[in-house]
Write a protein that holds these residues in place. Structure first.
Motif, short mmCIF file in Angstrom:
data_model
loop_
_atom_site.label_atom_id
_atom_site.label_comp_id
_atom_site.label_asym_id
_atom_site.label_seq_id
_atom_site.Cartn_x
_atom_site.Cartn_y
_atom_site.Cartn_z
N GLY A 32 0.80 -1.22 0.00
CA GLY A 32 0.00 0.00 0.00
C GLY A 32 0.83 1.26 0.00
N VAL A 33 2.04 1.18 0.53
CA VAL A 33 2.92 2.35 0.55
C VAL A 33 3.22 2.81 -0.87
N GLY A 34 3.24 1.88 -1.83
CA GLY A 34 3.49 2.26 -3.21
C GLY A 34 2.29 2.92 -3.86
N VAL A 40 0.90 7.41 3.49
CA VAL A 40 1.58 6.48 4.38
C VAL A 40 2.75 7.16 5.10
N VAL A 41 3.56 7.89 4.35
CA VAL A 41 4.73 8.55 4.94
C VAL A 41 4.32 9.59 5.97
N VAL A 42 3.31 10.39 5.65
CA VAL A 42 2.85 11.42 6.59
C VAL A 42 2.27 10.78 7.85
N ALA A 43 1.46 9.74 7.69
CA ALA A 43 0.87 9.08 8.85
C ALA A 43 1.94 8.44 9.73
N LEU A 44 2.92 7.79 9.13
CA LEU A 44 3.98 7.17 9.91
C LEU A 44 4.84 8.21 10.61
N ALA A 45 5.06 9.35 9.95
CA ALA A 45 5.81 10.43 10.59
C ALA A 45 5.07 10.95 11.82
N CYS A 46 3.75 11.06 11.71
CA CYS A 46 2.94 11.47 12.86
C CYS A 46 3.08 10.46 14.00
N LEU A 97 -6.30 1.86 2.96
CA LEU A 97 -5.12 2.56 3.46
C LEU A 97 -4.92 2.27 4.94
N ASN A 98 -6.01 2.23 5.69
CA ASN A 98 -5.92 1.98 7.12
C ASN A 98 -5.28 0.63 7.41
N VAL A 99 -5.69 -0.39 6.66
CA VAL A 99 -5.13 -1.72 6.85
C VAL A 99 -3.64 -1.73 6.49
N SER A 100 -3.27 -1.02 5.42
CA SER A 100 -1.86 -0.93 5.04
C SER A 100 -1.04 -0.25 6.14
N LEU A 101 -1.58 0.82 6.70
CA LEU A 101 -0.89 1.52 7.79
C LEU A 101 -0.70 0.61 9.00
N THR A 102 -1.74 -0.15 9.34
CA THR A 102 -1.65 -1.07 10.47
C THR A 102 -0.55 -2.09 10.24
N ALA A 103 -0.51 -2.64 9.03
CA ALA A 103 0.49 -3.66 8.71
C ALA A 103 1.90 -3.10 8.80
N GLN A 227 -8.36 9.52 3.33
CA GLN A 227 -7.05 9.06 3.80
C GLN A 227 -6.72 9.66 5.16
N ALA A 228 -7.09 10.92 5.36
CA ALA A 228 -6.85 11.57 6.65
C ALA A 228 -7.67 10.93 7.76
N VAL A 229 -8.89 10.52 7.46
CA VAL A 229 -9.72 9.83 8.45
C VAL A 229 -9.07 8.50 8.84
N ALA A 230 -8.60 7.75 7.84
CA ALA A 230 -7.92 6.48 8.13
C ALA A 230 -6.70 6.72 9.00
N SER A 231 -5.93 7.73 8.66
CA SER A 231 -4.74 8.08 9.44
C SER A 231 -5.12 8.46 10.87
N SER A 232 -6.19 9.23 11.03
CA SER A 232 -6.62 9.68 12.34
C SER A 232 -6.90 8.52 13.28
N PHE A 233 -7.65 7.53 12.80
CA PHE A 233 -7.99 6.41 13.68
C PHE A 233 -6.81 5.45 13.86
N GLU A 234 -5.97 5.31 12.85
CA GLU A 234 -4.78 4.49 13.01
C GLU A 234 -3.86 5.06 14.10
N ILE A 235 -3.71 6.37 14.11
CA ILE A 235 -2.82 7.03 15.05
C ILE A 235 -3.49 7.25 16.41
N GLY A 236 -4.81 7.42 16.40
CA GLY A 236 -5.52 7.75 17.63
C GLY A 236 -5.99 6.57 18.44
N VAL A 237 -6.13 5.39 17.81
CA VAL A 237 -6.61 4.20 18.52
C VAL A 237 -5.42 3.24 18.68
N HIS A 238 -4.68 3.41 19.76
CA HIS A 238 -3.45 2.65 19.97
C HIS A 238 -3.73 1.23 20.44
#
Length: 294
Positions: A32-34, A40-46, A97-103, A227-238
């Motif tokens: 998914g990063v591709g 992906v890069v912005v979410a991981l940086a966060c 995207l959310n699943v890719s970020l989790t992985a 994509q921002a919503v997916a990032s929000s929950f990936e980063i906010g729900v630890h």
């Protein structure tokens, strides 16, 4: 905490949760990063840079006791939990995207979680009583990544079974976390009220900050709203269960697990309220349709 729970229950609980995560993943998710490199890069940086710094500022500003402060940083270093995907689906996020970020985040955490936690231990002068050694790190991520890989293998071989098990495993994950939280609060019942008073505000603020950072920073960077919503929950729900496991089983400190336990109580309603705020006030009507399932 009771020894049987810590030595058997915690590893088993974490294994079930991570197996459930694996059932929702495929090898393609790591590619998914591709497909979404900026998101992906912005979410991981966060996740890796912004959140630990924000959490450190929070614990210093609130003058938390050292053990609770380390617990907060351990929580900040933990990757997204399995519930993040569900929230993303409910509130119009890009679930693929959310699943890719989790992985990807679960793999990156192999390096970032011990690094951030050990920096916190050193800063708060706990070197003589608490350490996160390399051998223990390896043990943790064998327990974490082993069930994930097994779940992925099951999904590859038995896709229909993996789909049927998705809902039961999500429910089981929530129940397991609830039991862990209750066990920690019972084991620390003499100090539970004081701990909640000390760390309740910190965990609430941290949850709100995590969700907000996960949404607004990607939006400022130019990614799409979904994509921002997916990032929000990936980063906010630890993954509070992972934070609790590392604190109790690896660091041998129940007080360090308290922020994870309190966070495990408050993150679900806060994430739900945040999802309402997103869909009611922050997302444009054109993005009001249902999210695509992964």
């Amino acid at each position: 905490m009771d020894s049987a729970l810590s030595t058997v229950g915690l590893p088993l609980a974490l294994g079930i949760i991570m197996f459930g995560l694996g059932l929702s993943l495929t090898v393609d998710d790591f590619r998914g990063v591709g497909r979404h490199p900026k998101a992906v890069v912005v979410a991981l940086a966060c996740q890796v840079l912004v959140l630990p710094v924000a959490c450190f500022g929070l614990v210093v500003a609130l003058d938390l006791p050292p053990l609770l402060a380390v617990g907060m940083l351990l929580l900040a270093a933990s990757p997204g939990g399995t519930t993040a995907n569900l929230y993303s689906h409910l509130f119009r996020g890009d679930v693929a995207l959310n699943v890719s970020l989790t992985a990807i985040n679960s793999v990156i955490a192999v390096a970032t979680l011990p690094l951030i936690t050990n920096l916190a231990i050193a800063h708060f002068a706990l070197d003589n009583s608490v350490t996160l050694q390399f051998r223990k790190v390896v043990e943790v991520f064998v327990i974490v990544l082993g069930p994930v890989l097994l779940g992925m293998l099951v999904r590859e071989r038995r896709r229909s079974f993996a789909d049927r098990m998705d809902k039961p495993v999500r429910i089981a994950s929530a129940v397991i976390l609830a039991v862990l939280v209750l066990a920690i609060l019972v084991s620390e019942r003499d100090n539970a009220g004081e701990y909640f008073a000390q760390v309740g505000i910190a965990t609430t603020l941290f949850c709100v900050v995590s969700l907000a950072v996960g949404f607004f920073v990607p939006r400022w960077a130019g990614v799409t709203e979904r994509q921002a919503v997916a990032s929000s929950f990936e980063i906010g729900v630890h993954n509070a269960t992972l934070a609790i496991y590392v604190a109790v089983e690896v660091l041998d400190s129940t007080p360090i697990s308290v922020p994870g336990a309190i966070y495990g109580l408050i993150m679900f309603p806060i994430a739900a309220v945040w999802g309402f705020v997103l869909t009611r006030f922050l997302l444009r009507p054109s993005d009001a349709g249902p999210a695509r399932a992964h």
